[in-house]
Design an enzyme around this catalytic site. Sequence first.
Site, PDB file in Angstrom:
ATOM      1  N   ASN A 118      -5.627  39.768 -45.572  1.00  0.00           N
ATOM      2  CA  ASN A 118      -6.868  39.024 -45.218  1.00  0.00           C
ATOM      3  C   ASN A 118      -7.699  39.905 -44.784  1.00  0.00           C
ATOM      4  O   ASN A 118      -8.961  39.740 -45.183  1.00  0.00           O
ATOM      5  CB  ASN A 118      -6.423  37.887 -44.096  1.00  0.00           C
ATOM      6  CG  ASN A 118      -5.853  36.678 -44.740  1.00  0.00           C
ATOM      7  OD1 ASN A 118      -6.215  35.826 -45.263  1.00  0.00           O
ATOM      8  ND2 ASN A 118      -4.594  36.430 -44.487  1.00  0.00           N
TER       9      ASN A 118
ATOM     10  N   ARG B 173       0.032  37.654 -31.748  1.00  0.00           N
ATOM     11  CA  ARG B 173       0.368  37.602 -30.274  1.00  0.00           C
ATOM     12  C   ARG B 173      -0.795  36.575 -29.728  1.00  0.00           C
ATOM     13  O   ARG B 173      -1.826  36.371 -30.131  1.00  0.00           O
ATOM     14  CB  ARG B 173      -0.655  39.246 -29.552  1.00  0.00           C
ATOM     15  CG  ARG B 173       0.869  40.006 -29.723  1.00  0.00           C
ATOM     16  CD  ARG B 173       0.096  41.441 -28.808  1.00  0.00           C
ATOM     17  NE  ARG B 173      -0.236  41.216 -27.318  1.00  0.00           N
ATOM     18  CZ  ARG B 173       0.875  41.301 -26.510  1.00  0.00           C
ATOM     19  NH1 ARG B 173       2.283  41.353 -26.932  1.00  0.00           N
ATOM     20  NH2 ARG B 173       0.711  41.059 -25.219  1.00  0.00           N
ATOM     21  N   LEU B 174      -0.294  35.824 -28.924  1.00  0.00           N
ATOM     22  CA  LEU B 174      -1.066  34.948 -28.190  1.00  0.00           C
ATOM     23  C   LEU B 174      -2.171  35.636 -27.325  1.00  0.00           C
ATOM     24  O   LEU B 174      -1.918  36.614 -26.646  1.00  0.00           O
ATOM     25  CB  LEU B 174      -0.247  34.043 -27.345  1.00  0.00           C
ATOM     26  CG  LEU B 174       0.658  32.907 -28.035  1.00  0.00           C
ATOM     27  CD1 LEU B 174       1.361  32.134 -26.992  1.00  0.00           C
ATOM     28  CD2 LEU B 174      -0.517  31.912 -28.649  1.00  0.00           C
TER      29      LEU B 174
ATOM     30  N   HIS C  53      -4.688  29.935 -40.491  1.00  0.00           N
ATOM     31  CA  HIS C  53      -3.440  29.457 -40.234  1.00  0.00           C
ATOM     32  C   HIS C  53      -2.907  29.179 -41.475  1.00  0.00           C
ATOM     33  O   HIS C  53      -3.534  28.322 -42.312  1.00  0.00           O
ATOM     34  CB  HIS C  53      -3.288  28.526 -39.329  1.00  0.00           C
ATOM     35  CG  HIS C  53      -1.973  28.082 -39.033  1.00  0.00           C
ATOM     36  ND1 HIS C  53      -1.119  28.952 -38.195  1.00  0.00           N
ATOM     37  CD2 HIS C  53      -1.563  26.762 -39.521  1.00  0.00           C
ATOM     38  CE1 HIS C  53      -0.033  27.941 -38.312  1.00  0.00           C
ATOM     39  NE2 HIS C  53       0.095  27.057 -38.935  1.00  0.00           N
TER      40      HIS C  53
HETATM   41  C1  GRF Z   1      -1.320  35.072 -42.880  1.00  0.00           C
HETATM   42  O1  GRF Z   1      -0.686  34.069 -43.772  1.00  0.00           O
HETATM   43  C2  GRF Z   1      -1.961  34.394 -42.049  1.00  0.00           C
HETATM   44  O2  GRF Z   1      -2.292  32.863 -42.275  1.00  0.00           O
HETATM   45  C3  GRF Z   1      -1.208  34.165 -40.763  1.00  0.00           C
HETATM   46  O3  GRF Z   1      -0.527  35.512 -41.064  1.00  0.00           O
HETATM   47  C4  GRF Z   1      -0.582  35.990 -42.128  1.00  0.00           C
HETATM   48  C5  GRF Z   1      -1.233  37.251 -42.241  1.00  0.00           C
HETATM   49  O4  GRF Z   1      -1.296  38.081 -43.487  1.00  0.00           O
HETATM   50  N1  GRF Z   1      -1.744  34.185 -39.488  1.00  0.00           N
HETATM   51  P1  GRF Z   1      -1.956  39.340 -43.818  1.00  0.00           P
HETATM   52  O5  GRF Z   1      -1.602  40.352 -42.525  1.00  0.00           O
HETATM   53  O6  GRF Z   1      -3.558  39.176 -43.779  1.00  0.00           O
HETATM   54  O7  GRF Z   1      -1.461  39.877 -45.265  1.00  0.00           O
END
Ligand code: GRF
Length: 190
Positions: free
Chosen positions: A13, A90-91, A108
């Site tokens: 991401n 982490r929260l 998410h």
């Molecule tokens: C994603 O699926 C996101 O929704 C979740 O953790 C994953 C992270 O993937 N919170 P990346 O590290 O961005 O490849």
Amino acid sequence: MNIAVLASGNGSNLQAIINAVKSKKIKAKIVLVFSDKADAFALKRAAKVKIPALHLSPKDFTDRAQFDAAVAKALKTAGVDVVVLAGYMRLLSPGFIHAYEGRILNVHPALLPAFKGAHGIRDAFEYGVKVTGATVHIVTEEMDAGPILAQAAVAVTPKDTFESLAKKIHAVEHKIYPAAIAQFLKTILR
Ligand code: GRF
């Protein structure tokens, strides 16, 4: 507008966000990539495009609040306006959330409010839902419960395995997250 991306792992991401900044779909600068994991591939992705990358280890701090205070301090020093969580596992403590109230975004891998928590893809798959997806939301103190900015659905077919479903969900995340960040910066923050 300066953004920081917080990531604990692969950073796919993060990569989608880097690409969207490069192509000016997101009109902002990534001034810092932060990770709580020394070996996060996200840190390498940042280094590759010369974005400052920082790692701090929670083990070096007495508690979550102290760790988060150090992270917040690093972000403030870098002039960060908006915090983007991208697989940050982490929260966040209330102190951190208040320091960037309304300016922390998360993606998410499920259609919130269904399947909150660290295993959204697996939980939805094992439950047997026929539609799941991805959600972009503003982070509040309650985990995975802040205002929703964007969602996209993904069909679960009889042929899907956990891996194939995860792949489809990640592909959708890489589209909706940069778009939602761009929209957030353009409209909500103005
Ligand atoms: C994603 O699926 C996101 O929704 C979740 O953790 C994953 C992270 O993937 N919170 P990346 O590290 O961005 O490849």
